[in-house]
Write a protein that holds these residues in place. Structure first.
Motif, PDB file in Angstrom:
ATOM      1  N   GLU A 102      37.024  21.559  31.538  1.00 52.95           N
ATOM      2  CA  GLU A 102      35.777  20.937  30.843  1.00 52.95           C
ATOM      3  C   GLU A 102      35.048  19.864  31.806  1.00 52.95           C
ATOM      4  O   GLU A 102      33.772  20.154  32.105  1.00 52.95           O
ATOM      5  CB  GLU A 102      36.008  20.163  29.836  1.00 52.95           C
ATOM      6  CG  GLU A 102      36.601  20.580  28.415  1.00 52.95           C
ATOM      7  CD  GLU A 102      35.252  21.325  27.797  1.00 52.95           C
ATOM      8  OE1 GLU A 102      35.621  21.893  26.802  1.00 52.95           O
ATOM      9  OE2 GLU A 102      33.971  21.049  28.326  1.00 52.95           O
ATOM     10  N   PHE A 115      38.102  37.079  21.670  1.00 55.16           N
ATOM     11  CA  PHE A 115      38.237  36.388  23.045  1.00 55.16           C
ATOM     12  C   PHE A 115      38.144  37.481  24.200  1.00 55.16           C
ATOM     13  O   PHE A 115      37.762  37.382  25.137  1.00 55.16           O
ATOM     14  CB  PHE A 115      39.270  35.299  23.286  1.00 55.16           C
ATOM     15  CG  PHE A 115      38.762  33.955  22.168  1.00 55.16           C
ATOM     16  CD1 PHE A 115      39.687  33.483  21.249  1.00 55.16           C
ATOM     17  CD2 PHE A 115      37.625  33.612  22.487  1.00 55.16           C
ATOM     18  CE1 PHE A 115      39.296  32.527  20.727  1.00 55.16           C
ATOM     19  CE2 PHE A 115      37.008  32.423  21.476  1.00 55.16           C
ATOM     20  CZ  PHE A 115      38.054  31.970  20.812  1.00 55.16           C
ATOM     21  N   GLN A 143      43.485  14.783  25.688  1.00 55.08           N
ATOM     22  CA  GLN A 143      43.170  14.963  27.524  1.00 55.08           C
ATOM     23  C   GLN A 143      43.211  13.621  28.119  1.00 55.08           C
ATOM     24  O   GLN A 143      43.167  13.601  29.148  1.00 55.08           O
ATOM     25  CB  GLN A 143      41.852  15.498  27.508  1.00 55.08           C
ATOM     26  CG  GLN A 143      41.265  16.872  26.752  1.00 55.08           C
ATOM     27  CD  GLN A 143      42.479  17.958  27.142  1.00 55.08           C
ATOM     28  OE1 GLN A 143      42.775  18.385  28.154  1.00 55.08           O
ATOM     29  NE2 GLN A 143      43.178  18.603  25.878  1.00 55.08           N
ATOM     30  N   THR A 150      44.030  22.882  33.817  1.00 58.09           N
ATOM     31  CA  THR A 150      44.222  22.472  32.335  1.00 58.09           C
ATOM     32  C   THR A 150      42.668  22.420  31.586  1.00 58.09           C
ATOM     33  O   THR A 150      41.705  22.675  32.145  1.00 58.09           O
ATOM     34  CB  THR A 150      44.712  20.914  32.514  1.00 58.09           C
ATOM     35  OG1 THR A 150      43.523  20.209  33.196  1.00 58.09           O
ATOM     36  CG2 THR A 150      45.909  20.923  33.630  1.00 58.09           C
ATOM     37  N   ASN A 151      42.941  22.294  30.399  1.00 52.82           N
ATOM     38  CA  ASN A 151      41.636  22.209  29.475  1.00 52.82           C
ATOM     39  C   ASN A 151      40.759  21.231  29.903  1.00 52.82           C
ATOM     40  O   ASN A 151      39.618  21.277  29.950  1.00 52.82           O
ATOM     41  CB  ASN A 151      42.065  21.919  28.069  1.00 52.82           C
ATOM     42  CG  ASN A 151      42.558  22.986  27.539  1.00 52.82           C
ATOM     43  OD1 ASN A 151      42.408  24.359  27.954  1.00 52.82           O
ATOM     44  ND2 ASN A 151      43.292  23.000  26.369  1.00 52.82           N
ATOM     45  N   PHE A 211      41.166  16.457  19.797  1.00 55.03           N
ATOM     46  CA  PHE A 211      41.612  17.215  20.899  1.00 55.03           C
ATOM     47  C   PHE A 211      41.079  16.453  22.349  1.00 55.03           C
ATOM     48  O   PHE A 211      41.774  16.747  23.248  1.00 55.03           O
ATOM     49  CB  PHE A 211      40.555  18.514  20.833  1.00 55.03           C
ATOM     50  CG  PHE A 211      40.275  19.310  22.070  1.00 55.03           C
ATOM     51  CD1 PHE A 211      41.406  20.070  22.579  1.00 55.03           C
ATOM     52  CD2 PHE A 211      39.218  19.101  23.185  1.00 55.03           C
ATOM     53  CE1 PHE A 211      41.194  20.694  23.929  1.00 55.03           C
ATOM     54  CE2 PHE A 211      39.031  19.695  24.357  1.00 55.03           C
ATOM     55  CZ  PHE A 211      40.117  20.778  24.649  1.00 55.03           C
ATOM     56  N   GLN A 223      39.077  31.804  26.141  1.00 51.03           N
ATOM     57  CA  GLN A 223      40.347  32.239  25.584  1.00 51.03           C
ATOM     58  C   GLN A 223      41.141  31.318  25.153  1.00 51.03           C
ATOM     59  O   GLN A 223      42.212  31.767  24.167  1.00 51.03           O
ATOM     60  CB  GLN A 223      41.020  32.729  27.034  1.00 51.03           C
ATOM     61  CG  GLN A 223      42.307  33.483  26.866  1.00 51.03           C
ATOM     62  CD  GLN A 223      42.977  34.114  27.976  1.00 51.03           C
ATOM     63  OE1 GLN A 223      42.649  33.271  29.088  1.00 51.03           O
ATOM     64  NE2 GLN A 223      43.423  35.095  28.216  1.00 51.03           N
ATOM     65  N   ARG A 224      41.100  29.956  25.457  1.00 50.31           N
ATOM     66  CA  ARG A 224      41.797  28.862  24.665  1.00 50.31           C
ATOM     67  C   ARG A 224      41.188  28.547  23.239  1.00 50.31           C
ATOM     68  O   ARG A 224      41.773  27.457  22.863  1.00 50.31           O
ATOM     69  CB  ARG A 224      42.048  27.784  25.722  1.00 50.31           C
ATOM     70  CG  ARG A 224      42.514  28.228  27.090  1.00 50.31           C
ATOM     71  CD  ARG A 224      42.822  27.295  27.804  1.00 50.31           C
ATOM     72  NE  ARG A 224      43.098  27.789  29.427  1.00 50.31           N
ATOM     73  CZ  ARG A 224      43.475  26.804  30.458  1.00 50.31           C
ATOM     74  NH1 ARG A 224      43.622  25.797  30.280  1.00 50.31           N
ATOM     75  NH2 ARG A 224      43.975  27.483  31.545  1.00 50.31           N
ATOM     76  N   GLY A 225      40.199  29.141  22.820  1.00 50.10           N
ATOM     77  CA  GLY A 225      39.820  28.806  21.496  1.00 50.10           C
ATOM     78  C   GLY A 225      38.366  27.815  21.796  1.00 50.10           C
ATOM     79  O   GLY A 225      38.028  27.346  20.435  1.00 50.10           O
ATOM     80  N   ASP A 226      37.754  27.677  22.830  1.00 48.72           N
ATOM     81  CA  ASP A 226      36.680  27.008  22.640  1.00 48.72           C
ATOM     82  C   ASP A 226      35.445  27.685  22.351  1.00 48.72           C
ATOM     83  O   ASP A 226      34.833  28.571  23.095  1.00 48.72           O
ATOM     84  CB  ASP A 226      36.380  26.399  24.163  1.00 48.72           C
ATOM     85  CG  ASP A 226      35.188  25.373  24.230  1.00 48.72           C
ATOM     86  OD1 ASP A 226      34.145  25.748  23.814  1.00 48.72           O
ATOM     87  OD2 ASP A 226      35.364  24.340  25.045  1.00 48.72           O
ATOM     88  N   GLN A 234      37.530  31.157  30.228  1.00 46.07           N
ATOM     89  CA  GLN A 234      39.115  30.630  30.482  1.00 46.07           C
ATOM     90  C   GLN A 234      39.194  29.616  29.133  1.00 46.07           C
ATOM     91  O   GLN A 234      39.878  29.905  28.265  1.00 46.07           O
ATOM     92  CB  GLN A 234      39.602  29.691  31.524  1.00 46.07           C
ATOM     93  CG  GLN A 234      39.615  30.497  33.063  1.00 46.07           C
ATOM     94  CD  GLN A 234      41.034  31.050  32.804  1.00 46.07           C
ATOM     95  OE1 GLN A 234      42.062  30.438  32.182  1.00 46.07           O
ATOM     96  NE2 GLN A 234      41.143  32.104  33.369  1.00 46.07           N
ATOM     97  N   LEU A 235      37.830  28.695  29.027  1.00 44.08           N
ATOM     98  CA  LEU A 235      37.990  27.965  27.846  1.00 44.08           C
ATOM     99  C   LEU A 235      37.707  28.623  26.493  1.00 44.08           C
ATOM    100  O   LEU A 235      38.378  28.444  25.622  1.00 44.08           O
ATOM    101  CB  LEU A 235      36.676  27.002  27.910  1.00 44.08           C
ATOM    102  CG  LEU A 235      37.073  25.996  29.001  1.00 44.08           C
ATOM    103  CD1 LEU A 235      35.549  25.074  29.173  1.00 44.08           C
ATOM    104  CD2 LEU A 235      37.850  24.702  28.485  1.00 44.08           C
TER     105      LEU A 235
END
Length: 464
Positions: A93, A3, A447, A88-89, A443, A128-131, A125-126
């Protein structure tokens, strides 16, 4: 790909060095009579105060409630920016969804370049968070941007060589506003047609650099005269200045009537200038007559025409003409093998709403002979349609075994606000045979603010 590497790619993309709000946020409201003006003003105020959740909601309301507003095209971008600042995630999205929707619905929006930059940051950003999907999109954008930069560099060199010695900037024309020749040209507005037209004809016949600004102003004056189509068409075909040509096309569209349609159609058939053709397509869409619609249809199926321009014709056909145009576009879909054309038709049909459009999109989603990305796009646009199509989307999950389609359906459910969508995600998270799909559902449930989700997650955590 790690990432950290993806973030480095995003940071290196052209235009990403500066934060997307470098210009200072949304411009001040400019259309007091626009039905979305008050919503836009409230959204801008909320954004400037740092009330990002409120701002995102208001900008979404602008294009959701007033899709034809002059504020609509850029409101997708400002909604995405507010969501991005939330961080936020779920907000990221939502930002990605808004930016993709703007790209499909308003490819020529003023904020389109900033939107590309923002989408890269959102995906970074996503990622980096595992998307994983975001990681893939960032890498693809980096490759596409590099290719685009090379193409634009070559095109700029070609334009410079072609227009050497005769290019006049807009700023140079602004500096000439006090020139006595410009003042004399403005005075023609006060003259009658018999006196004005011969003078305007002489100006338009000139080809020297010194007359470029005059010709740009003359195009507008000509457009105000009856029977100006011939002179405007001559300007499009022969004037060496690109702005003169493009303005002439615009004013042809404003003239309306069969003569203007015939002139614009002739440009589509004979011009090799892509910018002129694109403006001609837009101009025809604004006329809205049967003949104008026919010209757009002819161009949409023209063999050898640039794909981007055919996409533009398809988009405007989807915005005008109602069901007849939709049936026509569905016919193109059946016979075409071009993904870009099919994607634009899927969007056009989705904008019509109603049960017939939903049924057609569902059939596309079910058809395993169809391109996978097109099927996913059909599902995406169904998910954005509001209160229609949810039972059919639920049934689709059980009808299709392909994992990629099921993942898209899970995302589609997450975009809906109905209670049934949460129920379906809980069902998938609890009992789907594939662990990865259960994780996806969990997941997206995380949200949601539905109180039932907390109970379900607690139930999962309490299992031995």
């Amino acid at each position: 790909m790690r990432f950290i590497t993806i973030l480095a790619i995003a940071a290196a993309l052209p235009g990403l060095a500066q934060f997307p709000d470098g210009a200072g946020g949304p411009p001040a409201a400019w259309a007091a009579q626009d039905p979305a003006d008050s919503l836009y003003r409230e959204g801008r105020s909320a954004l400037n105060r740092g009330s990002y959740t409120r701002a995102a909601y208001l900008f979404a309301e602008v294009y959701g409630r007033h899709p034809r507003s002059s504020y609509a095209a850029d409101s997708y971008y400002w909604e995405a920016w507010a969501q991005y600042r939330n961080g936020t995630n779920a907000s990221l999205e939502a930002a990605r969804t808004a930016l993709m929707a703007q790209r499909a619905a308003h490819p020529n929006a003023r904020t389109r370049d900033d939107a590309t930059t923002l989408l890269a940051r959102v995906n970074a950003q996503l990622a980096q968070r595992g998307d994983a999907r975001a990681a893939s999109e960032v890498q693809a954008l980096a490759e596409a941007t590099t290719q685009q930069a090379d193409a634009e560099r070559d095109a700029a060199r070609a334009r410079a060589e072609r227009d050497r010695g005769r290019s006049v900037s807009k700023s140079a024309c602004r500096e000439q506003r006090n020139d006595e020749r410009v003042a004399a040209l403005d005075a023609l507005l006060q003259m009658d047609s018999d006196r004005a037209m011969p003078i305007l004809q002489k100006i338009m016949a000139r080809r020297d650099d010194a007359s470029t600004c005059l010709r740009r102003r003359a195009v507008f004056l000509i457009s105000q005269q009856r029977g100006s189509e011939t002179m405007l068409l001559d300007a499009v075909r022969s004037d060496p200045d690109a702005e003169v040509r493009e303005q002439a096309v615009f004013w042809l569209g404003q003239a309306g009537g069969d003569r203007a349609v015939a002139a614009l159609d002739s440009l589509l058939k004979s011009s090799s200038d892509a910018a002129v053709q694109d403006k001609a397509i837009f101009a025809l869409s604004q006329i809205g007559s049967t003949n104008a619609n026919r010209a757009l249809r002819d161009y949409a199926v023209r063999t050898g025409a640039p794909t981007k321009l055919r996409e533009s014709a398809i988009f405007w056909l989807g915005q005008t003409g109602g069901g007849n145009n939709i049936e026509f576009l569905q016919g193109i879909f059946r016979s075409s093998s071009e993904r870009a054309i099919k994607d634009k038709i899927v969007f056009a049909v989705s904008q019509q709403g109603g049960t017939e459009a939903q049924a057609w999109l569902l059939n596309i989603a079910r058809d395993n002979r169809e391109d996978l990305e097109i099927r996913k796009r059909a599902i995406f646009w169904i998910s954005q349609s509001g209160g229609t199509g949810l039972p059919e989307l639920f049934a689709l999950y059980n009808q299709i075994d392909e994992r990629a389609i099921r993942e898209q359906l899970i995302f589609a459910y997450s975009q809906r606000r109905e209670r049934g969508a949460v129920d379906k995600l809980i069902e998938i998270a609890r009992s789907d045979n594939e662990p990865e799909l259960r994780k996806k559902a969990i997941f997206w449930l995380s949200q949601s603010r539905d109180p039932r989700v907390a109970e379900f997650l607690e139930e999962l955590l309490s299992k031995p």
